[in-house]
Design a protein around this motif. Structure first.
Motif, PDB file in Angstrom:
ATOM      1  N   VAL A 655      29.098 111.144  47.896  1.00 49.49           N
ATOM      2  CA  VAL A 655      30.405 110.625  48.284  1.00 49.49           C
ATOM      3  C   VAL A 655      30.179 109.476  49.262  1.00 49.49           C
ATOM      4  O   VAL A 655      29.379 109.585  50.189  1.00 49.49           O
ATOM      5  CB  VAL A 655      31.305 111.717  48.903  1.00 49.49           C
ATOM      6  CG1 VAL A 655      30.682 112.330  50.157  1.00 49.49           C
ATOM      7  CG2 VAL A 655      32.687 111.174  49.217  1.00 49.49           C
ATOM      8  N   ARG A 656      30.852 108.362  49.056  1.00 50.61           N
ATOM      9  CA  ARG A 656      30.692 107.177  49.902  1.00 50.61           C
ATOM     10  C   ARG A 656      31.827 107.098  50.905  1.00 50.61           C
ATOM     11  O   ARG A 656      32.997 107.197  50.538  1.00 50.61           O
ATOM     12  CB  ARG A 656      30.618 105.921  49.026  1.00 50.61           C
ATOM     13  CG  ARG A 656      29.314 105.843  48.254  1.00 50.61           C
ATOM     14  CD  ARG A 656      29.334 104.868  47.106  1.00 50.61           C
ATOM     15  NE  ARG A 656      28.005 104.792  46.492  1.00 50.61           N
ATOM     16  CZ  ARG A 656      27.518 105.693  45.630  1.00 50.61           C
ATOM     17  NH1 ARG A 656      28.263 106.734  45.286  1.00 50.61           N
ATOM     18  NH2 ARG A 656      26.301 105.571  45.140  1.00 50.61           N
ATOM     19  N   LEU A 657      31.452 106.907  52.168  1.00 54.76           N
ATOM     20  CA  LEU A 657      32.403 106.787  53.267  1.00 54.76           C
ATOM     21  C   LEU A 657      32.107 105.519  54.049  1.00 54.76           C
ATOM     22  O   LEU A 657      30.956 105.076  54.138  1.00 54.76           O
ATOM     23  CB  LEU A 657      32.315 107.979  54.234  1.00 54.76           C
ATOM     24  CG  LEU A 657      32.505 109.400  53.729  1.00 54.76           C
ATOM     25  CD1 LEU A 657      31.176 110.017  53.332  1.00 54.76           C
ATOM     26  CD2 LEU A 657      33.166 110.246  54.814  1.00 54.76           C
ATOM     27  N   HIS A 658      33.147 104.987  54.678  1.00 53.24           N
ATOM     28  CA  HIS A 658      32.955 103.877  55.605  1.00 53.24           C
ATOM     29  C   HIS A 658      32.313 104.419  56.886  1.00 53.24           C
ATOM     30  O   HIS A 658      32.648 105.521  57.339  1.00 53.24           O
ATOM     31  CB  HIS A 658      34.299 103.216  55.920  1.00 53.24           C
ATOM     32  CG  HIS A 658      34.155 101.895  56.610  1.00 53.24           C
ATOM     33  ND1 HIS A 658      33.960 101.797  57.975  1.00 53.24           N
ATOM     34  CD2 HIS A 658      34.175 100.625  56.132  1.00 53.24           C
ATOM     35  CE1 HIS A 658      33.871 100.524  58.311  1.00 53.24           C
ATOM     36  NE2 HIS A 658      33.997  99.794  57.207  1.00 53.24           N
ATOM     37  N   PRO A 659      31.384 103.682  57.484  1.00 56.59           N
ATOM     38  CA  PRO A 659      30.729 104.187  58.701  1.00 56.59           C
ATOM     39  C   PRO A 659      31.709 104.572  59.802  1.00 56.59           C
ATOM     40  O   PRO A 659      31.455 105.546  60.538  1.00 56.59           O
ATOM     41  CB  PRO A 659      29.847 103.015  59.123  1.00 56.59           C
ATOM     42  CG  PRO A 659      29.549 102.287  57.856  1.00 56.59           C
ATOM     43  CD  PRO A 659      30.791 102.415  57.026  1.00 56.59           C
ATOM     44  N   ALA A 660      32.816 103.850  59.943  1.00 63.01           N
ATOM     45  CA  ALA A 660      33.783 104.199  60.989  1.00 63.01           C
ATOM     46  C   ALA A 660      34.420 105.550  60.719  1.00 63.01           C
ATOM     47  O   ALA A 660      34.623 106.356  61.648  1.00 63.01           O
ATOM     48  CB  ALA A 660      34.856 103.117  61.086  1.00 63.01           C
ATOM     49  N   VAL A 687      27.014 109.271  51.784  1.00 62.52           N
ATOM     50  CA  VAL A 687      26.404 107.942  51.783  1.00 62.52           C
ATOM     51  C   VAL A 687      27.338 107.031  52.564  1.00 62.52           C
ATOM     52  O   VAL A 687      28.545 107.005  52.300  1.00 62.52           O
ATOM     53  CB  VAL A 687      26.202 107.409  50.352  1.00 62.52           C
ATOM     54  CG1 VAL A 687      25.711 105.964  50.381  1.00 62.52           C
ATOM     55  CG2 VAL A 687      25.231 108.291  49.584  1.00 62.52           C
ATOM     56  N   LEU A 688      26.817 106.290  53.519  1.00 61.41           N
ATOM     57  CA  LEU A 688      27.651 105.427  54.365  1.00 61.41           C
ATOM     58  C   LEU A 688      27.503 103.981  53.918  1.00 61.41           C
ATOM     59  O   LEU A 688      26.395 103.492  53.710  1.00 61.41           O
ATOM     60  CB  LEU A 688      27.256 105.578  55.835  1.00 61.41           C
ATOM     61  CG  LEU A 688      27.177 106.997  56.392  1.00 61.41           C
ATOM     62  CD1 LEU A 688      26.971 106.950  57.912  1.00 61.41           C
ATOM     63  CD2 LEU A 688      28.413 107.813  56.037  1.00 61.41           C
ATOM     64  N   THR A 689      28.640 103.285  53.791  1.00 61.77           N
ATOM     65  CA  THR A 689      28.633 101.887  53.373  1.00 61.77           C
ATOM     66  C   THR A 689      29.889 101.207  53.877  1.00 61.77           C
ATOM     67  O   THR A 689      30.963 101.822  53.917  1.00 61.77           O
ATOM     68  CB  THR A 689      28.549 101.758  51.842  1.00 61.77           C
ATOM     69  OG1 THR A 689      28.663 100.382  51.477  1.00 61.77           O
ATOM     70  CG2 THR A 689      29.648 102.547  51.161  1.00 61.77           C
ATOM     71  N   PRO A 694      38.028 100.792  55.051  1.00 61.43           N
ATOM     72  CA  PRO A 694      38.142 101.959  55.940  1.00 61.43           C
ATOM     73  C   PRO A 694      39.323 102.834  55.522  1.00 61.43           C
ATOM     74  O   PRO A 694      40.373 102.338  55.099  1.00 61.43           O
ATOM     75  CB  PRO A 694      38.376 101.318  57.314  1.00 61.43           C
ATOM     76  CG  PRO A 694      37.755  99.966  57.213  1.00 61.43           C
ATOM     77  CD  PRO A 694      38.000  99.516  55.802  1.00 61.43           C
ATOM     78  N   GLY A 695      39.126 104.137  55.639  1.00 65.03           N
ATOM     79  CA  GLY A 695      40.160 105.072  55.203  1.00 65.03           C
ATOM     80  C   GLY A 695      40.055 105.463  53.750  1.00 65.03           C
ATOM     81  O   GLY A 695      40.869 106.243  53.258  1.00 65.03           O
TER      82      GLY A 695
END
Length: 785
Positions: A655-660, A687-689, A694-695
């Motif tokens: 799963v990809r998430l925004h670092p914030a 996974v951070l990208t 964001p959100g």
């Protein structure tokens, strides 16, 4: 392909080399300039531990007989020999049709299965069921359930818009600006029903980059356009594309940048649209500022984009994903309206497109002639459902529903017969589907693998894979027709769908009608010979079957060039009217308006998704989930293959998430997380990208559904309350809503959902999808074949 055994797949043609140990090596077709990475999944899938080795029957069904069962998906299976399994299936089919009628048999069998045209599982099953009196069927597709219903109302045809769009060479030569709603995702262009020998789209995208065509990417995901293009990214709030389109349209109208002459000659209904944009009825002006407050794109950027669109040869394209949301009709309709306002529909490289980047054959300039196919016969049963309404049908027999202007009743299904598909991949709200699958008396599944659909069946019949049988294959715009040679012997006791159904047909007294006296090789030769004869009559030199089979392929004739639907229409709308009531593009449809559907009125409108409705729910689940197509497999096929497995995190889907967003939740890259809402939850690897808004979180579909069982369901399948279920493997369709796009099309809404994500702090539960369920031999028979 010398020394290789030729075959093809939905992701491309290839050859197979068999080693002395029985292992295989896959070699892409030499004519393919961009072979699909999905070929890397093939070797590991052939003898994967999850192969179904023998016919198997759920113990409870075998011991207690047919009936609803909440224990489906939880029980062990008893392995039988083929004769006993076929006897049981034939007797149950006969019982259901005698006691309840053929409409009580659901043979939707939606799925991709093989690229072979004879061993096309859905065609095989439908042909068989038609010979025994018919079945309740399904219409349309999960991919395009909305557009297939809507487009005929707007332009008279869905197929020509979707299958005969402006070609990539035309776009490269003429287009100056592409406004890509949903982007042109490169990962999708490797896949086409039946496959393509030459994957041309990556090369055309490279040509666009070299020609410096301007790209406007409208998507929450930066990866929806490949790097290297002259791209400006508009990271929109998910599911708000219509608001942006309306803001663009208002700018064109307010600044008199729209083509009034085109609108007057080629369309009807712009007056109603203009009134809506200006808020004449409700006082809401749909201008750039209004759109910005919804879609998250600054008003100045919206105005600037509208002006660039009006000043250039502009192609507006909408991916299929945008119509897989609630009110999915609206982005397609609004984009068509926007293109009509620019007046470029029908111009080379301009106007409206639907599906570039959604499938490999959209925009492909290859041949359009039909390839051989297996006739299915006529279905005597008129009952059907829109394909994505299967759970509603099983849970609510007798309930009424709307569809495309009419009212229908869900039939009472007692038997589900499924071949070549996996509804526990592509359906929504999988724990609800699990409850629905507890309702029928009997579920019969043909499968090579122990997928979740097979585990929720009563009878599982093992079928061969492409490499274990002969066939002929090719796609809708393929340059070749392929002889698909058998590369290896069947695994275990697997049989072809055709052989299985012929065995059932013999037991039910219809074998002559089903087989017409041919075995599988006889059918393949018959279909090819009839197809060849038609081409020869039209002056094309086509080799006889023996020569074709020995060569392994036939390069299809290119045929004359063609004009698209919109090109013909623009040249002379009176000589080539559209098949709409007005003969014109219907920006306002009186027909759709007459249906009185509040969720799909007579012209494009902004309708807020009910997923967002209510502040408490939105506060509880503040992240927008995008459940898009995977880049590592076709849907759920070969999830155990090397390419798919290499992208997992701790064995779970990534799963990809925004670092914030990750930092706010104490999540680090590589953590196992729980993605959840009030429908259920799933475990995934983080996974951070920063290449997503964001959100927004992105979790692709296709991880095999692996539910963590806690409370067994009762005999009617009620089980645990909604939201209690957990998939430990990362299937996002435990989170998506099983509701229709609208009453017009009843399409699926599986692209988006609201969720929350939290770090999983316990030891993750073990996966069970990488091995078969518990199997036991038939008592007293030793389980021998």
């Amino acid at each position: 392909m010398t020394g290789l055994r030729p075959t093809t797949s939905h992701w491309g043609a290839y050859g197979v080399r068999v080693g002395p140990d029985g292992g295989i090596t896959v070699v892409p077709h030499p004519d393919d300039p961009a072979p699909s990475p999905l070929l890397g999944n093939v070797p590991g899938g052939l003898r994967h531990p999850t192969r179904v080795a023998r016919p198997a029957v759920r113990r409870g069904w075998l011991e207690h007989g047919p009936g609803p069962a909440g224990t489906r998906g939880r029980e062990e299976f008893v392995e039988l020999d083929w004769d006993e399994a076929l006897d049981l299936v034939a007797a149950e089919l006969d019982r259901v049709r005698r006691e309840h009628g053929n409409q009580a048999i659901f043979g939707g069998s939606y799925g991709w299965a093989s690229a072979g045209r004879f061993h096309h599982a859905q065609s095989q099953l439908h042909r068989f069921l038609n010979t025994i009196g018919g079945f309740t069927s399904s219409r349309n597709s999960y991919s395009l359930g909305t557009s297939l219903v809507l487009l005929p109302h707007l332009v008279g045809s869905a197929d020509e818009v979707l299958r005969a769009a402006s070609s990539w060479p035309t776009i490269v030569e003429n287009t100056e600006l592409i406004v890509a709603f949903g982007g042109i995702p490169a990962k999708n262009v490797f896949v086409t029903p039946g496959g393509v020998t030459r994957h041309g789209t990556p090369g055309y995208l490279a040509a666009l980059a070299a020609s410096r065509v301007e790209m406007a990417l409208v998507s929450p995901l930066r990866a929806d356009l490949p790097d290297g293009l002259d791209t400006r990214w508009y990271p929109i709030v998910p599911a708000t594309d219509v608001a942006l389109m309306l803001g663009l349209a208002h700018t064109l109208a307010a600044e008199d940048r729209h083509d009034r002459a085109f609108l007057d000659r080629y369309t009807v209904g712009f007056g109603e649209v203009e009134s809506y944009l200006l808020g004449r009825a409700d006082g809401v002006v749909r201008d750039a500022a209004w759109a910005a407050s919804i879609c998250g794109i600054p008003a100045a950027d919206i105005v600037g984009l509208a002006r660039r669109m009006a000043a250039r040869r502009t192609l507006i394209t909408v991916t299929w994903s945008l119509q897989r949301i609630e009110h999915g009709e609206q982005p397609v309709w609004a984009a068509l309206t926007l293109a009509a306002m620019l007046g470029q529909i029908g111009l080379p490289g301009g106007g409206f497109g639907h599906g570039y980047g959604s499938m490999g054959d959209v925009g492909d300039p290859g041949p359009t002639g039909r390839i051989p196919y297996l006739p299915q016969g006529r279905n005597p049963v008129s009952a059907f459902i829109p394909v994505a309404r299967i759970a509603d049908m099983l849970l609510h027999p007798g309930a009424r529903y709307d569809y495309d202007g009419d009212r229908y009743t869900y039939p009472d299904i007692r038997l589900v017969h499924w071949a070549g598909g996996n509804p526990f991949h592509h359906h929504q709200d999988l724990f609800r589907l699990r409850r629905a699958f507890a309702r029928p008396d009997t579920i019969i599944v043909h499968e090579p693998y122990w997928t979740s659909t097979a585990r929720h069946a009563d009878v599982v019949l093992p079928v061969t894979t492409t490499l274990e049988r002969e066939d002929i294959g090719g796609g809708r715009r393929d340059t070749h027709l392929h002889a698909m040679h058998r590369a290896v012997a069947p695994v275990g006791a697997a049989r072809d769908d055709y052989d299985i159904l012929a065995g059932l047909a013999g037991r039910l007294g219809v074998v002559d009608a089903f087989t017409e006296g041919r075995d599988a090789r006889g059918w393949i030769e018959h279909l090819y010979t009839a197809w060849r004869a038609d081409l020869v009559r039209r002056g094309t030199d086509v080799p006889a079957f023996e020569e074709f089979w020995a060569a392994g392929e036939y390069r299809l004739p290119g045929g004359p060039g063609h004009h698209t639907l919109f090109e013909r229409f623009r040249a002379d709308p009176d000589a080539h009217p559209l098949a709409t009531p007005s003969g014109r593009i219907e920006l306002f449809s009186a027909t759709v308006a007459s249906f009185g559907y509040p969720d799909c009125p007579g012209h494009p409108v902004w309708l807020e998704p009910t997923e967002w409705t209510g502040a408490p729910r939105a506060a509880a689940y503040p992240l927008h989930l995008i459940a898009n197509q995977p880049g590592t497999r076709l849907h759920s096929q070969l999830d155990g293959g090397a390419v798919s497995q290499a992208a997992k995190i701790a064995g779970r889907e990534a799963v990809r998430l925004h670092p914030a967003d990750a930092a706010a939740r104490g999540i680090a890259a590589g953590d196992v997380v729980r993605v959840f809402n009030d429908r259920g939850g799933c475990l995934a690897g983080a996974v951070l990208t920063d290449e997503l808004r964001p959100g927004v979180v992105q979790l692709p579909t296709g991880a095999w559904f692996d539910p963590l069982d806690e409370d067994p369901a009762d005999e009617h399948g009620e089980g645990s309350p909604p939201g209690a279920g957990l998939c430990v493997h990362g299937n996002p369709n435990v989170l998506t809503a099983d509701v229709p796009t609208s009453r017009l099309s009843q399409g699926c809404v599986g692209q988006h959902a609201l969720v929350e994500v939290e770090r999983w702090t316990d030891e993750p539960p073990r996966l069970t999808v990488d091995a078969p369920p518990r199997l036991v031999p038939r008592p007293g028979r030793g389980g021998t074949l």
